[in-house]
Design an enzyme around this catalytic site. Structure first.
Site, mmCIF file in Angstrom:
data_model
loop_
_atom_site.group_PDB
_atom_site.id
_atom_site.type_symbol
_atom_site.label_atom_id
_atom_site.label_comp_id
_atom_site.label_asym_id
_atom_site.label_seq_id
_atom_site.Cartn_x
_atom_site.Cartn_y
_atom_site.Cartn_z
ATOM 1 N N HIS A 47 0.823 -1.208 0.000
ATOM 2 C CA HIS A 47 0.000 0.000 0.000
ATOM 3 C C HIS A 47 0.860 1.262 0.000
ATOM 4 C CE1 HIS A 47 -2.254 3.151 2.327
ATOM 5 N NE2 HIS A 47 -3.116 2.913 1.360
ATOM 6 N N GLU A 50 2.055 1.830 -3.480
ATOM 7 C CA GLU A 50 0.995 2.407 -4.321
ATOM 8 C C GLU A 50 0.942 3.926 -4.150
ATOM 9 O OE1 GLU A 50 -3.309 3.657 -3.599
ATOM 10 O OE2 GLU A 50 -3.004 1.607 -2.884
ATOM 11 N N HIS A 51 1.044 4.386 -2.911
ATOM 12 C CA HIS A 51 1.045 5.835 -2.659
ATOM 13 C C HIS A 51 2.247 6.508 -3.326
ATOM 14 C CE1 HIS A 51 -1.981 6.933 0.608
ATOM 15 N NE2 HIS A 51 -2.250 5.656 0.327
ATOM 16 N N GLU A 127 -4.206 8.009 7.431
ATOM 17 C CA GLU A 127 -5.189 7.071 6.874
ATOM 18 C C GLU A 127 -5.461 5.932 7.853
ATOM 19 O OE1 GLU A 127 -5.854 4.438 2.753
ATOM 20 O OE2 GLU A 127 -3.975 5.527 3.094
#
Length: 420
Positions: A47, A50-51, A127
């Site tokens: 993840h 991906e950022h 997040e």
């Protein structure tokens, strides 16, 4: 509409579907590298990666990545799941080459600037904090952990804060080197697309990638268990899971029909019995999720501290009753809901592209819509009854509770009630 599937010499698969009459297209790269491909010390890195794809490449700054797509009226985004990471864009047909160039650039050429890593680390930690403050979001992570304890499939996609706080450039680059080989990628496009053009662009952008020796992922075993987090909230959030078929299992469509009639709409058993007749909740639903080697039948609801016991008992009662008094009309209605949902959803090129990528990743081919509809239509009452009986008699479940859950029954009590 025509589907075409080809491969580059290095193993990257390219699948397209032309949708006549459209002026736009969706294009994306799906990589077989998600949360379950991480080692324990890597949890959250897929993840994070991906950022970081959007934080600058060797030829584009983060701002230029956004501007180049938005200058032509398109949009670009990405997501990470437990089994894949996707990078995708939607643009007008003449801008497909631009979209593919940007996607290839952000996936293959990220610079992983140390300053940007620190900025994005803060974003991801926010997040994670937001997820922890969203009960009907975090409850599913806890349910996953209870179902697959000590396994990669049971870990969160975002990862724990203490690991995210220490990821660096070498960690990101290492995960790419391990998992971002062409054999683990599917390039999918749908809408106003020309397959031959997409193939030429794919060869130019991805044809040079060397083959990566992909180690795959550890197999998962549904073990079950309970996680109960007591907190002062307005509601108790309740999530119950039983093991259901993997996506290559013959019963996967039976499971989806079952989930639909159990809790897939306003006419479903759970909605009618627990919300409409008794008013015990505002939201309640069931869903069947599938992975490569396992699956989860999940029921979720939110209710008051005083009503959680009744809601849990009634939920289990409905799971048992399906195996005894299911009607043909319920199965017919659920099949119709599934078919309509499938066909309506595929009116979008983005949904088409995602379906293409998912099917190629699973089957290495794209079953026709007629074939898929036929498999849904083949589900009958006898098949659903047998599945419901097997599910109720499995003896193993996972339970997650969050909120004022002191009066909620223990998992063992629910399992005994289910098997009774």
């Amino acid at each position: 509409m025509s589907v075409r599937l080809d491969s580059l010499p290095n193993g990257l698969r390219v699948v397209t579907e032309d949708m006549p009459g459209l002026e736009s297209a969706a294009v994306g790269l799906w990589v077989n590298a998600g949360g379950r491909h991480e080692r324990l010390e890597q949890n959250g890195i897929a993840h994070f990666l991906e950022h970081m794809a959007f934080k600058g490449t060797r030829k584009r700054t983060a701002l230029q990545i956004a501007e180049e797509i938005e200058d032509v009226g398109g949009f670009i985004n990405a997501y990470t799941s437990r089994e894949a990471t996707a990078y995708y864009a939607r643009v007008l047909k003449n801008d497909v080459p631009l979209a593919m160039d940007v996607i290839a650039d952000i996936v293959l050429n990220p610079v992983f600037d140390e300053g940007e890593i620190e900025i994005e680390r803060g974003v991801i930690l926010q997040e994670i904090g937001q997820a922890l403050d969203t009960p009907d979001d975090i409850i599913f992570d806890w349910l996953q952990e209870a179902a697959y304890p000590g396994q990669a499939l049971g870990r969160t996609i975002l990862g724990p804060s203490e690991r995210v706080a220490h990821f660096g450039r070498a960690d990101l680059a290492g995960f790419v080197a391990e998992h971002y080989g062409p054999g683990q990628m599917v390039l999918a496009a749908a809408g106003a697309v020309d397959h031959d053009q997409i193939m030429r662009l794919a060869e130019t952008l991805f044809g040079h990638l060397p083959v990566v020796d992909f180690r795959g992922h550890d197999s998962a075993v549904f073990r079950g268990g309970e996680r109960r987090e007591i907190k002062t909230l307005e509601q108790v959030h309740f999530a119950l899971a039983l093991e259901s078929p993997a996506y290559r299992d013959d019963d996967v469509y039976v499971a989806q029909v079952y989930a639909t009639l159990l809790g897939g709409g306003m006419s479903s058993r759970l909605f009618q019995e627990i919300r409409e007749k008794r008013g015990l909740c505002y939201s309640i639903f069931a869903q069947a999720g599938a992975y490569a080697d396992t699956g989860m039948m999940t029921v979720y609801a939110g209710t008051s501290a005083d009503d959680i016991g009744r809601l849990a008992d009634l939920t289990v009662d409905e799971l048992r009753r399906v195996a005894n008094d299911l009607t043909t009309a319920e199965v017919d209605r659920a099949r119709a809901q599934m078919k309509a949902g499938l066909l309506m959803g595929l009116e979008s090129p983005s949904a088409r592209a995602e379906r293409l990528a998912r099917l190629v990743a699973v089957w290495d081919r794209v079953p026709t819509l007629d074939e898929t509809v036929a498999r849904i239509e083949a589900v009958d009452r006898a098949g659903v009854l047998a599945f419901a009986a097997k599910l109720a008699g499995s003896g193993t479940a996972a339970l997650a509770l969050y909120g004022p859950a002191g009066k909620a029954p223990q998992l063992g009590v629910l399992q005994e009630r289910l098997a009774a």
